[in-house]
Scaffold this active site. Structure first.
Site, PDB file in Angstrom:
ATOM      1  N   GLU A  66      -1.311  -7.732  -5.110  1.00 42.96           N
ATOM      2  CA  GLU A  66      -2.387  -6.929  -4.519  1.00 42.96           C
ATOM      3  C   GLU A  66      -2.896  -5.924  -5.548  1.00 42.96           C
ATOM      4  O   GLU A  66      -2.110  -5.205  -6.171  1.00 42.96           O
ATOM      5  CB  GLU A  66      -1.885  -6.171  -3.294  1.00 42.96           C
ATOM      6  CG  GLU A  66      -1.479  -7.043  -2.118  1.00 42.96           C
ATOM      7  CD  GLU A  66      -2.636  -7.360  -1.185  1.00 42.96           C
ATOM      8  OE1 GLU A  66      -3.786  -6.986  -1.521  1.00 42.96           O
ATOM      9  OE2 GLU A  66      -2.381  -7.946  -0.127  1.00 42.96           O
ATOM     10  N   HIS A 121      -7.403 -14.724  -3.157  1.00 44.97           N
ATOM     11  CA  HIS A 121      -7.198 -15.055  -1.744  1.00 44.97           C
ATOM     12  C   HIS A 121      -8.409 -15.816  -1.203  1.00 44.97           C
ATOM     13  O   HIS A 121      -8.289 -16.709  -0.368  1.00 44.97           O
ATOM     14  CB  HIS A 121      -6.977 -13.761  -0.954  1.00 44.97           C
ATOM     15  CG  HIS A 121      -6.254 -13.961   0.334  1.00 44.97           C
ATOM     16  ND1 HIS A 121      -5.972 -12.927   1.194  1.00 44.97           N
ATOM     17  CD2 HIS A 121      -5.747 -15.075   0.930  1.00 44.97           C
ATOM     18  CE1 HIS A 121      -5.334 -13.387   2.254  1.00 44.97           C
ATOM     19  NE2 HIS A 121      -5.193 -14.688   2.121  1.00 44.97           N
ATOM     20  N   HIS A 173      -5.116 -10.448  -4.639  1.00 41.32           N
ATOM     21  CA  HIS A 173      -5.735  -9.872  -3.452  1.00 41.32           C
ATOM     22  C   HIS A 173      -6.300  -8.501  -3.815  1.00 41.32           C
ATOM     23  O   HIS A 173      -6.046  -7.978  -4.890  1.00 41.32           O
ATOM     24  CB  HIS A 173      -4.696  -9.652  -2.344  1.00 41.32           C
ATOM     25  CG  HIS A 173      -3.883 -10.840  -1.975  1.00 41.32           C
ATOM     26  ND1 HIS A 173      -4.126 -11.590  -0.841  1.00 41.32           N
ATOM     27  CD2 HIS A 173      -2.796 -11.415  -2.559  1.00 41.32           C
ATOM     28  CE1 HIS A 173      -3.235 -12.562  -0.741  1.00 41.32           C
ATOM     29  NE2 HIS A 173      -2.412 -12.472  -1.778  1.00 41.32           N
ATOM     30  N   ASP A 183     -11.348 -11.674  -0.728  1.00 40.04           N
ATOM     31  CA  ASP A 183     -10.832 -10.816  -1.794  1.00 40.04           C
ATOM     32  C   ASP A 183     -10.194 -11.638  -2.920  1.00 40.04           C
ATOM     33  O   ASP A 183      -9.786 -12.782  -2.673  1.00 40.04           O
ATOM     34  CB  ASP A 183      -9.824  -9.805  -1.220  1.00 40.04           C
ATOM     35  CG  ASP A 183      -8.646 -10.479  -0.515  1.00 40.04           C
ATOM     36  OD1 ASP A 183      -8.869 -11.362   0.337  1.00 40.04           O
ATOM     37  OD2 ASP A 183      -7.491 -10.128  -0.824  1.00 40.04           O
TER      38      ASP A 183
END
Length: 201
Positions: free
Chosen positions: A118, A154, A36, A164
């Protein structure tokens, strides 16, 4: 000291426990990595707002954008800062809340069988070399512990709903670097490979 696993926590990461997690379904096996991008506020880097957000302590009044995410309870297993620093928010043995409504190759509910990573960055914008270095450093540790089959964005498990990490992420480079350390059997989304083959042309 050599990094080690402790109940799903990787000692090479700075531990920042989030309350936003649950148990994986019985018999679930971790086989997918989901990448992400995140920055809070969007395009602003280096603060502690991501940590506050995942801990449910974000000051919603601190920035107008925060009102648009007020009350959301989300998390990821790892966050890779622009500097390459690695943070861990949820044990890899637990189900983090990062993918939402999602499916990969016909299998729904990706949170059940994935790890969420992330990258601090803005959707569609380039990421830092240090972040790729951290991903490549983390990958073998994950591969030794979990039967990872694929790494996706994602955008690939929630197409149309999420975008993303976006066009700025260099999938081709990541694939080459993982292959160089013995992870050539990891699957990648075909669309990402085709898209990034033209980036920079």
């Amino acid at each position: 000291m050599k990094p080690r696993w402790h109940a799903g926590w990787w000692s090479a990461a700075r531990r920042c426990p989030s309350p936003n997690f649950g148990e994986r379904p019985a018999g679930s096996v971790v086989s997918l990595l989901v990448l992400h991008s995140i920055s809070l506020p969007p395009g602003v880097y280096g603060g502690d707002q991501i940590e506050q957000f995942f801990a449910n302590r974000l000051d919603w009044s601190a920035h107008p954008y925060f009102e648009t995410i007020r009350g959301l309870q989300v998390s990821a297993h790892f966050v890779v800062r622009r500097s390459g620093e690695l943070l861990q928010f949820v044990s890899c043995e637990r189900r983090a809340w990062h993918a939402g409504r999602s499916a990969w190759r016909g299998r729904e509910n990706c949170n059940d069988y994935s790890l969420g990573i992330e990258l601090e960055g803005l959707e569609g914008e380039p990421f830092e070399a240090a972040q790729y270095d951290t991903l490549v450093g983390l990958a073998p540790a994950l591969a030794r512990r979990y039967p990872i089959e694929a790494v996706v964005g994602h955008e690939h498990i929630a197409p149309g709903r999420k975008h993303d990490p976006g066009a700025g992420f260099d999938w081709s480079s990541l694939r080459t670097r993982l292959a160089a350390i013995g992870l050539a059997d990891w699957g990648f989304p075909d669309s990402a490979t085709r898209r990034n083959s033209s980036v920079g042309d």
